[in-house]
Design a protein around this motif. Structure first.
Motif, PDB file in Angstrom:
ATOM      1  N   SER A 195      46.710  24.826 -37.948  1.00 52.52           N
ATOM      2  CA  SER A 195      45.995  25.933 -36.981  1.00 52.52           C
ATOM      3  C   SER A 195      45.003  25.233 -36.182  1.00 52.52           C
ATOM      4  CB  SER A 195      45.388  27.040 -38.035  1.00 52.52           C
ATOM      5  OG  SER A 195      44.707  27.919 -36.962  1.00 52.52           O
ATOM      6  N   LEU A 196      44.141  24.470 -36.732  1.00 55.40           N
ATOM      7  CA  LEU A 196      43.265  23.460 -35.906  1.00 55.40           C
ATOM      8  C   LEU A 196      43.987  22.679 -35.101  1.00 55.40           C
ATOM      9  CD1 LEU A 196      40.332  22.550 -35.273  1.00 55.40           C
ATOM     10  CD2 LEU A 196      40.595  21.011 -37.220  1.00 55.40           C
ATOM     11  N   ILE A 197      45.040  22.234 -35.272  1.00 55.01           N
ATOM     12  CA  ILE A 197      45.555  21.065 -34.220  1.00 55.01           C
ATOM     13  C   ILE A 197      46.107  21.965 -33.252  1.00 55.01           C
ATOM     14  CG2 ILE A 197      47.561  19.753 -33.814  1.00 55.01           C
ATOM     15  CD1 ILE A 197      45.123  18.217 -35.500  1.00 55.01           C
ATOM     16  N   ARG A 198      46.851  23.185 -33.539  1.00 56.10           N
ATOM     17  CA  ARG A 198      47.379  24.095 -32.480  1.00 56.10           C
ATOM     18  C   ARG A 198      46.317  24.621 -31.462  1.00 56.10           C
ATOM     19  NH1 ARG A 198      50.998  25.824 -36.827  1.00 56.10           N
ATOM     20  NH2 ARG A 198      49.465  27.639 -36.970  1.00 56.10           N
ATOM     21  N   PHE A 199      45.299  24.885 -32.125  1.00 57.46           N
ATOM     22  CA  PHE A 199      44.202  25.404 -31.220  1.00 57.46           C
ATOM     23  C   PHE A 199      43.621  24.433 -30.210  1.00 57.46           C
ATOM     24  CE2 PHE A 199      39.143  25.577 -30.670  1.00 57.46           C
ATOM     25  CZ  PHE A 199      39.328  26.796 -30.180  1.00 57.46           C
ATOM     26  N   LEU A 200      43.553  22.895 -30.756  1.00 59.65           N
ATOM     27  CA  LEU A 200      43.010  22.099 -30.051  1.00 59.65           C
ATOM     28  C   LEU A 200      44.235  21.653 -28.894  1.00 59.65           C
ATOM     29  CD1 LEU A 200      41.635  19.534 -32.532  1.00 59.65           C
ATOM     30  CD2 LEU A 200      40.292  21.093 -30.982  1.00 59.65           C
ATOM     31  N   GLU A 201      45.348  21.706 -29.104  1.00 59.39           N
ATOM     32  CA  GLU A 201      46.445  21.531 -28.284  1.00 59.39           C
ATOM     33  C   GLU A 201      46.611  22.655 -27.015  1.00 59.39           C
ATOM     34  OE1 GLU A 201      49.988  19.421 -30.934  1.00 59.39           O
ATOM     35  OE2 GLU A 201      50.032  21.691 -30.543  1.00 59.39           O
ATOM     36  N   LYS A 202      46.133  24.010 -27.581  1.00 53.27           N
ATOM     37  CA  LYS A 202      46.336  24.878 -26.682  1.00 53.27           C
ATOM     38  C   LYS A 202      44.917  24.642 -25.515  1.00 53.27           C
ATOM     39  CE  LYS A 202      48.258  28.614 -29.165  1.00 53.27           C
ATOM     40  NZ  LYS A 202      47.933  29.957 -29.893  1.00 53.27           N
ATOM     41  N   ARG A 203      43.854  24.013 -26.256  1.00 53.13           N
ATOM     42  CA  ARG A 203      42.769  23.807 -25.080  1.00 53.13           C
ATOM     43  C   ARG A 203      43.171  22.441 -24.486  1.00 53.13           C
ATOM     44  NH1 ARG A 203      37.455  25.998 -27.305  1.00 53.13           N
ATOM     45  NH2 ARG A 203      36.637  23.658 -26.994  1.00 53.13           N
ATOM     46  N   GLY A 204      44.242  21.821 -24.612  1.00 47.09           N
ATOM     47  CA  GLY A 204      44.357  20.702 -23.891  1.00 47.09           C
ATOM     48  C   GLY A 204      43.584  19.557 -24.236  1.00 47.09           C
ATOM     49  N   GLU A 205      42.971  19.626 -25.618  1.00 49.05           N
ATOM     50  CA  GLU A 205      41.959  18.217 -26.113  1.00 49.05           C
ATOM     51  C   GLU A 205      42.940  17.206 -26.717  1.00 49.05           C
ATOM     52  OE1 GLU A 205      38.452  19.648 -27.783  1.00 49.05           O
ATOM     53  OE2 GLU A 205      38.524  21.552 -26.822  1.00 49.05           O
ATOM     54  N   THR A 206      44.077  17.652 -27.247  1.00 52.47           N
ATOM     55  CA  THR A 206      44.750  16.508 -28.103  1.00 52.47           C
ATOM     56  C   THR A 206      46.032  17.153 -28.206  1.00 52.47           C
ATOM     57  OG1 THR A 206      44.598  14.969 -29.936  1.00 52.47           O
ATOM     58  CG2 THR A 206      44.263  17.293 -30.280  1.00 52.47           C
ATOM     59  N   THR A 207      46.941  16.359 -28.652  1.00 56.27           N
ATOM     60  CA  THR A 207      48.186  16.621 -29.097  1.00 56.27           C
ATOM     61  C   THR A 207      48.821  15.889 -30.373  1.00 56.27           C
ATOM     62  OG1 THR A 207      50.616  16.933 -28.372  1.00 56.27           O
ATOM     63  CG2 THR A 207      49.487  15.079 -27.622  1.00 56.27           C
ATOM     64  N   SER A 208      49.348  16.748 -31.363  1.00 62.07           N
ATOM     65  CA  SER A 208      49.906  15.663 -32.558  1.00 62.07           C
ATOM     66  C   SER A 208      51.234  16.455 -33.060  1.00 62.07           C
ATOM     67  CB  SER A 208      48.788  16.040 -33.630  1.00 62.07           C
ATOM     68  OG  SER A 208      49.306  15.395 -34.928  1.00 62.07           O
ATOM     69  N   ALA A 209      52.251  15.884 -32.724  1.00 56.09           N
ATOM     70  CA  ALA A 209      53.445  16.305 -33.149  1.00 56.09           C
ATOM     71  C   ALA A 209      53.586  15.978 -34.543  1.00 56.09           C
ATOM     72  CB  ALA A 209      54.514  15.656 -32.184  1.00 56.09           C
ATOM     73  N   ALA A 210      52.884  15.072 -35.208  1.00 56.78           N
ATOM     74  CA  ALA A 210      52.984  14.508 -36.417  1.00 56.78           C
ATOM     75  C   ALA A 210      52.842  15.574 -37.492  1.00 56.78           C
ATOM     76  CB  ALA A 210      52.248  13.471 -36.773  1.00 56.78           C
ATOM     77  N   VAL A 211      51.924  16.491 -37.345  1.00 52.85           N
ATOM     78  CA  VAL A 211      51.677  17.438 -38.080  1.00 52.85           C
ATOM     79  C   VAL A 211      52.691  18.533 -38.395  1.00 52.85           C
ATOM     80  CG1 VAL A 211      50.494  19.150 -36.799  1.00 52.85           C
ATOM     81  CG2 VAL A 211      49.804  19.019 -38.920  1.00 52.85           C
ATOM     82  N   ALA A 212      53.508  18.765 -37.295  1.00 61.59           N
ATOM     83  CA  ALA A 212      54.779  19.578 -37.578  1.00 61.59           C
ATOM     84  C   ALA A 212      55.933  19.208 -38.387  1.00 61.59           C
ATOM     85  CB  ALA A 212      55.249  19.980 -36.262  1.00 61.59           C
TER      86      ALA A 212
END
Length: 314
Positions: A97-114
Motif C-alpha cells: 500500500s505504501l509503495i503504490r501510494f508513492l507510485e501514484k505520487r510519482g515519487e518512486t516505482t517498485s515492480a519488485a514488491v508485486a
C-alpha cells in the motif's frame, strides 16, 4: 525483560511520505483506526529493517532500488521474530500500500514488491460437532427464546444448516415461496456466485420449517424473506449467531459450536456414514472437489481419536 524496539530512523523525504500515506489511509481510504494503526506499525518495522539492511536511514529512492530478495529478507526476519503467516501477509499488504501510494505520487516505482507472494496460512480443519451435540443444538434451539414463534424460527434455521448443509446466508435468503414441504422433498438453493443446486430435505427439517410458518406473526408474502426478525424485517445472521452462542453456554459446548459448524457437521457425519465425496460436494455446493476433501482429514482425525480412546494400547 525484552529489549526495547530500536528507534525508527528514516530520511526526511521518506518520513514526510509515510506521514502523508498514513493520513491518506485514514482520510481518503477511510480504513478503520485499527487497520490504519496496524499498517503504520508494519511500515515502521519495514523501515527499521531497511535501516540495517541498506546501512543508513532509508530514503524514498532506496525503496525504488529494492529487489524481490530484499522484500523476502524482510519477511524472513519477521518470521524469525515469531510472526505467523496471516500477520506476515498483512505486513506485506501494508508495505505494498505504501509503495503504490508513492507510485501514484510519482515519487518512486517498485515492480519488485508485486512479485513477492504473500505467505500462505496453514489450512485449518473444520471443527464439526459430534452427532449427539449437533442433534441437541437443533432440538434445543429455541429453549432460551421468550416467544414460541422465535423458538420455532431458530429451530428451523439450525435444522436447515445441519439437516441440509446450508450456509447461514443461504438459509436466510430463502423466500416464503421456497419453504420446503412439511413432508420433506427437494429444495433449490442459491449459493455462492449465484449458482443453484438441489438439496434433499428430510421430513424432520420440513416439519421444523412448517412449525415456524404456522407460528410466525407476520404475513409471509411469497417473494419476501421466509425468516423474520422480531420486528418483521429479514432475520439477521447475527441474531442466529447470538442465539447459538447462548445455547452453547447452556449445553456446555465449545466456542467452535457456531452456525457454520453445523454445516461442517452435516458433511462430516455424511462422510462418516459412508457418503461419497462427489455427492457431498454437490450437496454443499462446492465448486472444487478439493474443498470437500478437507472433510476426509476431519474424519480421519476423528477415527484416530476414537482409536486412542478405545484401544488398550492407545
Amino acid at each position: 525483560m525484552t529489549d526495547p524496539a530500536p528507534l525508527i530512523t528514516m530520511a526526511p523525504d521518506l518520513a514526510a511520505a509515510v506521514a502523508e500515506w498514513r493520513r491518506w489511509l485514514a482520510d481518503l481510504r477511510r480504513l478503520s483506526p485499527r487497520t490504519t494503526e496496524a499498517y503504520g506499525r508494519d511500515a515502521d518495522d519495514f523501515v527499521r529493517f531497511l535501516t540495517g539492511h541498506v546501512g543508513a536511514p532509508p530514503t524514498v529512492a532506496d525503496l525504488g532500488r529494492l529487489s524481490p530478495a530484499d522484500y523476502r529478507a524482510f519477511l524472513a526476519r519477521r518470521r524469525r521474530d515469531g510472526l505467523a503467516a496471516p500477520s506476515l501477509a498483512r505486513s506485506l499488504s501494508g508495505i505494498r500500500s505504501l509503495i503504490r501510494f508513492l507510485e501514484k505520487r510519482g515519487e518512486t516505482t517498485s515492480a519488485a514488491v508485486a512479485t513477492v507472494g504473500a505467505p500462505k496460512a496453514p489450512r485449518r480443519l473444520p471443527r464439526p460437532l459430534g452427532v449427539k451435540d449437533a442433534l441437541s443444538v437443533v432440538s434445543d434451539a429455541g429453549a432460551l427464546a421468550e416467544e414460541p414463534w422465535v423458538a420455532a424460527r431458530d429451530g428451523a434455521v439450525l435444522a436447515l444448516l445441519y439437516g441440509a448443509g446450508l450456509r447461514i446466508s443461504e438459509a436466510l435468503s430463502l423466500t416464503a415461496a421456497e419453504a420446503p414441504p412439511e413432508t420433506g422433498g427437494a429444495l433449490r438453493v442459491t449459493g455462492k456466485g449465484g449458482k443453484t443446486r438441489l438439496v434433499p430435505v428430510l421430513p424432520a427439517v420440513g416439519r421444523a420449517v412448517a412449525a415456524y410458518v404456522r407460528l410466525v406473526p407476520f404475513r409471509l408474502a411469497p417473494d419476501e424473506p421466509l425468516f423474520r426478525g422480531v420486528k418483521g424485517g429479514p432475520l439477521s445472521p447475527r441474531i442466529v449467531q447470538l442465539a447459538l452462542q447462548r445455547l452453547r453456554g447452556a449445553l456446555g459446548l465449545p466456542e467452535t459450536a457456531t452456525p457454520h459448524a453445523l454445516r461442517h457437521s452435516f458433511a462430516t457425519h455424511l462422510l462418516g456414514s459412508g457418503g461419497d465425496l462427489r455427492t457431498i460436494q454437490e450437496l454443499l455446493g462446492h465448486a472444487n472437489l478439493s474443498t470437500t476433501q478437507v472433510y476426509t482429514s476431519v474424519d480421519a482425525e476423528r477415527l484416530v481419536a476414537a482409536w486412542k480412546d478405545a484401544h488398550p494400547r492407545g
